[in-house]
Design a protein around this motif. Structure first.
Motif, short mmCIF file in Angstrom:
data_model
loop_
_atom_site.label_atom_id
_atom_site.label_comp_id
_atom_site.label_asym_id
_atom_site.label_seq_id
_atom_site.Cartn_x
_atom_site.Cartn_y
_atom_site.Cartn_z
N VAL A 108 41.62 71.62 18.34
CA VAL A 108 40.91 70.88 19.39
C VAL A 108 41.24 69.39 19.30
O VAL A 108 41.56 68.75 20.31
N GLU A 109 41.18 68.84 18.10
CA GLU A 109 41.47 67.43 17.91
C GLU A 109 42.90 67.08 18.30
O GLU A 109 43.16 66.05 18.93
N MET A 110 43.83 67.94 17.92
CA MET A 110 45.24 67.69 18.23
C MET A 110 45.50 67.77 19.73
O MET A 110 46.30 66.99 20.26
N ILE A 111 44.84 68.67 20.42
CA ILE A 111 44.99 68.77 21.88
C ILE A 111 44.44 67.51 22.53
O ILE A 111 45.06 66.97 23.46
N LYS A 112 43.31 67.03 22.05
CA LYS A 112 42.75 65.79 22.60
C LYS A 112 43.70 64.61 22.39
O LYS A 112 43.83 63.75 23.26
N LEU A 113 44.34 64.57 21.24
CA LEU A 113 45.25 63.46 20.92
C LEU A 113 46.59 63.54 21.63
O LEU A 113 47.13 62.52 22.06
N HIS A 114 47.14 64.75 21.71
CA HIS A 114 48.53 64.89 22.14
C HIS A 114 48.73 65.72 23.41
O HIS A 114 49.86 65.83 23.87
N GLY A 115 47.67 66.29 23.94
CA GLY A 115 47.82 67.17 25.10
C GLY A 115 48.12 68.59 24.66
O GLY A 115 48.58 68.83 23.54
N GLU A 116 47.87 69.53 25.55
CA GLU A 116 47.98 70.96 25.23
C GLU A 116 49.36 71.35 24.69
O GLU A 116 49.46 71.93 23.61
N ASP A 117 50.40 71.06 25.41
CA ASP A 117 51.73 71.50 24.99
C ASP A 117 52.22 70.79 23.73
O ASP A 117 52.71 71.43 22.80
N ALA A 118 52.10 69.49 23.70
CA ALA A 118 52.59 68.71 22.56
C ALA A 118 51.82 69.02 21.28
O ALA A 118 52.39 69.02 20.19
N ALA A 119 50.53 69.30 21.40
CA ALA A 119 49.71 69.58 20.22
C ALA A 119 50.23 70.79 19.45
O ALA A 119 50.30 70.77 18.22
N HIS A 120 50.60 71.83 20.17
CA HIS A 120 51.04 73.06 19.51
C HIS A 120 52.39 72.90 18.82
O HIS A 120 52.72 73.70 17.93
N GLU A 121 53.13 71.89 19.18
CA GLU A 121 54.42 71.62 18.55
C GLU A 121 54.32 70.54 17.48
O GLU A 121 55.27 70.30 16.74
N HIS A 122 53.17 69.88 17.38
CA HIS A 122 53.01 68.76 16.45
C HIS A 122 52.98 69.25 15.01
O HIS A 122 52.33 70.24 14.68
N LYS A 123 53.67 68.52 14.13
CA LYS A 123 53.78 68.93 12.73
C LYS A 123 52.44 68.92 11.99
O LYS A 123 52.28 69.63 11.00
N ASP A 124 51.46 68.15 12.46
CA ASP A 124 50.17 68.05 11.77
C ASP A 124 49.13 69.05 12.28
O ASP A 124 48.03 69.10 11.75
N MET A 125 49.49 69.83 13.30
CA MET A 125 48.51 70.78 13.82
C MET A 125 48.42 72.01 12.91
O MET A 125 49.43 72.50 12.41
N PHE A 126 47.18 72.45 12.69
CA PHE A 126 46.98 73.69 11.93
C PHE A 126 45.90 74.51 12.62
O PHE A 126 44.83 74.00 12.95
N CYS A 127 46.21 75.77 12.83
CA CYS A 127 45.29 76.69 13.51
C CYS A 127 44.93 77.84 12.57
O CYS A 127 45.81 78.40 11.92
N ARG A 128 43.66 78.18 12.52
CA ARG A 128 43.19 79.28 11.67
C ARG A 128 42.99 80.58 12.46
O ARG A 128 42.31 81.48 11.99
N ASP A 129 43.61 80.71 13.61
CA ASP A 129 43.45 81.93 14.39
C ASP A 129 43.95 83.17 13.65
O ASP A 129 43.31 84.22 13.68
N THR A 130 45.10 83.07 13.01
CA THR A 130 45.65 84.23 12.30
C THR A 130 44.72 84.71 11.20
O THR A 130 44.42 85.91 11.12
N PRO A 131 44.21 83.83 10.32
CA PRO A 131 43.24 84.31 9.32
C PRO A 131 41.98 84.90 9.96
O PRO A 131 41.44 85.88 9.45
N SER A 132 41.54 84.35 11.07
CA SER A 132 40.38 84.92 11.77
C SER A 132 40.70 86.34 12.22
O SER A 132 39.84 87.23 12.16
N GLU A 133 41.94 86.55 12.66
CA GLU A 133 42.36 87.90 13.06
C GLU A 133 42.38 88.85 11.88
O GLU A 133 42.09 90.04 12.03
N TRP A 134 42.72 88.34 10.68
CA TRP A 134 42.70 89.19 9.49
C TRP A 134 41.28 89.69 9.22
O TRP A 134 41.07 90.87 8.96
N PHE A 135 40.31 88.78 9.29
CA PHE A 135 38.92 89.17 9.05
C PHE A 135 38.44 90.15 10.12
O PHE A 135 37.74 91.11 9.81
#
Length: 117
Positions: A57-84
């Motif tokens: 959320v913070e990265m999208i606010k800072l860099h916009g939707e598309d750029a945030a997902h490509e940014h080296k500092d972005m980290f998403c915990r969706d995959t671990p949530s899917e594991w649980f």
């Protein structure tokens, strides 16, 4: 986090999900009274193994939707949530969940020195 503690926390999550399901089935309602507690336990587990906080959320606010997902500092915990979630649905064994959580860096293709802990 040692494996015994990790296993106990996962058991707590499973127990809460089981109790919710029993109430839902008995009363024919959706009942998510434990959801916040379960989310908190998942966060505690992921924090304890050194996984960075989700900052999508913070990265999208800072860099916009598309750029945030490509940014080296972005980290998403969706995959671990899917594991649980998969574990809760019986699609992933407890042993596999523990393996995934403990070996998340390898599974994410990350070297530990890439992460500021």
């Amino acid at each position: 986090m040692d494996e015994t503690t990790l296993s106990s926390l996962i058991d707590m999550i499973k127990d809460m999900r089981t109790k919710e399901k029993k109430v839902e089935d008995a009363l024919g309602v959706d009942w998510s009274v434990y959801d916040k507690y379960i989310e908190d336990l998942e966060e505690i587990i992921l924090d304890a193994v050194g996984m960075p906080k989700d900052n999508t959320v913070e990265m999208i606010k800072l860099h916009g939707e598309d750029a945030a997902h490509e940014h080296k500092d972005m980290f998403c915990r969706d995959t671990p949530s899917e594991w649980f979630y998969a574990y809760g649905n019986g699609e992933l064994s407890k042993e596999q969940l523990i393996y995934n959580v403990k070996n998340w860096r390898e599974l994410f293709g990350m070297k530990s020195e890439w992460i500021d802990l």
